[in-house]
Design an enzyme around this catalytic site. Sequence first.
Site, PDB file in Angstrom:
ATOM      1  N   ARG A  46       0.852  -1.195   0.000  1.00 55.94           N
ATOM      2  CA  ARG A  46       0.000   0.000   0.000  1.00 55.94           C
ATOM      3  C   ARG A  46       0.885   1.241   0.000  1.00 55.94           C
ATOM      4  NH1 ARG A  46      -1.389   1.740   4.671  1.00 55.94           N
ATOM      5  NH2 ARG A  46      -2.128  -0.250   5.488  1.00 55.94           N
ATOM      6  N   TYR A  98     -16.145  16.895 -15.169  1.00 53.57           N
ATOM      7  CA  TYR A  98     -16.610  15.514 -15.254  1.00 53.57           C
ATOM      8  C   TYR A  98     -17.723  15.290 -14.214  1.00 53.57           C
ATOM      9  CZ  TYR A  98     -16.441  10.443 -14.926  1.00 53.57           C
ATOM     10  OH  TYR A  98     -16.777   9.122 -14.901  1.00 53.57           O
ATOM     11  N   ASP A 170      -7.341  18.812 -14.135  1.00 55.59           N
ATOM     12  CA  ASP A 170      -7.658  17.476 -14.649  1.00 55.59           C
ATOM     13  C   ASP A 170      -7.235  17.461 -16.123  1.00 55.59           C
ATOM     14  OD1 ASP A 170      -8.900  15.260 -15.856  1.00 55.59           O
ATOM     15  OD2 ASP A 170     -10.570  15.279 -14.440  1.00 55.59           O
ATOM     16  N   LYS A 195      -8.716   6.504 -19.570  1.00 51.62           N
ATOM     17  CA  LYS A 195      -9.037   7.029 -20.897  1.00 51.62           C
ATOM     18  C   LYS A 195      -7.810   6.926 -21.817  1.00 51.62           C
ATOM     19  CE  LYS A 195     -12.756   7.858 -18.543  1.00 51.62           C
ATOM     20  NZ  LYS A 195     -13.057   9.132 -17.911  1.00 51.62           N
TER      21      LYS A 195
HETATM   22  C1  LIG Z   1     -13.508   9.479 -16.590  1.00 45.99           C
HETATM   23  C2  LIG Z   1     -13.052  10.765 -16.035  1.00 45.99           C
HETATM   24  C3  LIG Z   1     -12.800  10.911 -14.661  1.00 45.99           C
HETATM   25  C4  LIG Z   1     -13.032   9.787 -13.677  1.00 45.99           C
HETATM   26  O1  LIG Z   1     -12.119   8.737 -13.882  1.00 45.99           O
HETATM   27  P1  LIG Z   1     -12.423   7.198 -13.551  1.00 45.99           P
HETATM   28  O2  LIG Z   1     -11.161   6.524 -13.968  1.00 45.99           O
HETATM   29  O3  LIG Z   1     -13.625   6.804 -14.351  1.00 45.99           O
HETATM   30  O4  LIG Z   1     -12.679   7.115 -12.094  1.00 45.99           O
HETATM   31  C5  LIG Z   1     -12.325  12.141 -14.212  1.00 45.99           C
HETATM   32  N1  LIG Z   1     -12.148  13.169 -15.060  1.00 45.99           N
HETATM   33  C6  LIG Z   1     -12.391  13.063 -16.384  1.00 45.99           C
HETATM   34  C7  LIG Z   1     -12.155  14.236 -17.275  1.00 45.99           C
HETATM   35  C8  LIG Z   1     -12.850  11.867 -16.913  1.00 45.99           C
HETATM   36  O5  LIG Z   1     -13.115  11.774 -18.225  1.00 45.99           O
END
Ligand SMILES: *Cc1c(COP(=O)(O)O)cnc(C)c1O
Length: 377
Positions: A46, A98, A170, A195
Amino acid sequence: MRRKTMLIHGGIPGDPHTGAVSVPIYQVSTYKQEEVGKHKGFEYSRTGNPTRAALEKLIADLEGGEAGFAFASGMAAITAVMMLFQSGDHLVLTDDVYGGTYRVMTNVLNRFGLEATFVDTSDVANIEAHIRPNTKAIYIETPTNPLLKITDLQAAAAIARAHGLLLIVDNTFSTPYFQTPLELGADIVIHSATKYLGGHSDVVAGLAVVRTPELAERLHYVQNSTGGVLGPQDSWLLMRGMKTLAVRMEEHEENARQIAVFLAEHKAVKRVHYPGLPDHPNHELAKKQMRGFGGMISFDVGSLERAEKVLSRVRYFTLAESLGAVESLISLPGKMTHASIPKERREQLGITDGLIRLSVGLEDVNDLLDDLAKALG
Ligand SMILES: *Cc1c(COP(=O)(O)O)cnc(C)c1O
């Protein structure tokens, strides 16, 4: 080392013990100590795991930060970053963040006294106007989902510095291949690595990178304390995906550019949102702060009925949530990812019922163009 090379040789490449060119999967929870407290840098997985450490060093290198952290999902990464704050603290966030970020701020973290105000950060004056005495950070997504609005990161960083706030970005949509927010003045960068970084619709993961040793120490403390870490198998799979990020992003963008131009000229399409189009309101800014415009497009066909017809007719665009993978995806934000936002608010933001979002994949672009031409009739 240039960015493309760093994707292959950055981080902790290979295995110094055997010469294996791929980082080994250290499927292990604990590590032998020679004597109490005397170990080789790992005590318990961890706290730290060699496979995860290689991934964390790689993303830190790519974003140009002090340290990287890998989490079990993008939301786990975002939540861990929010744990740097305390009850009574306030953040200013981009209004079309998001959906999961909106949900965790307004339905979960609000219960622990974290306050959030959502504003259109593509006009940075809105940020300044909503800073309060208890504001501690600005949280930006750029480009946004699904309208691909762009926020000026250098201008946001200047506001953050002037008020002593952290700037958190982000960077999921652009990836460090096309945009490096820390170089523009941000303090923390977050990714849903699910993604583009993973890129193959086969792993859920989140990453965060921080600019300073002080933030690195604090975020590691949170990561180790709350424990939402990424396992070694998924860390390895993510690194494998990231090796081809450069070639994938360039191809995503080339396909997206051709599709955006096609849509912009199509008479059944009312509006196209793609920062690479010269008539996008933030095109010049996008050109300045990004090295590429990415593979996400949204466009408006005028009504829910028409949008549903397009969705039912396409063959190579898979109807699904998520984005950034090799296969092209299509979705209706108003009915899917953004359904939890009240209709009135959605319309205000421009997320109309006829808005279709594309994640342009790596198929032959001519097949994708034929597909859309047929679907639009
Ligand atoms: C999908 C997404 C998230 C969340 O990520 P997960 O891996 O699904 O938890 C956060 N920010 C953006 C811009 C996203 O497209």
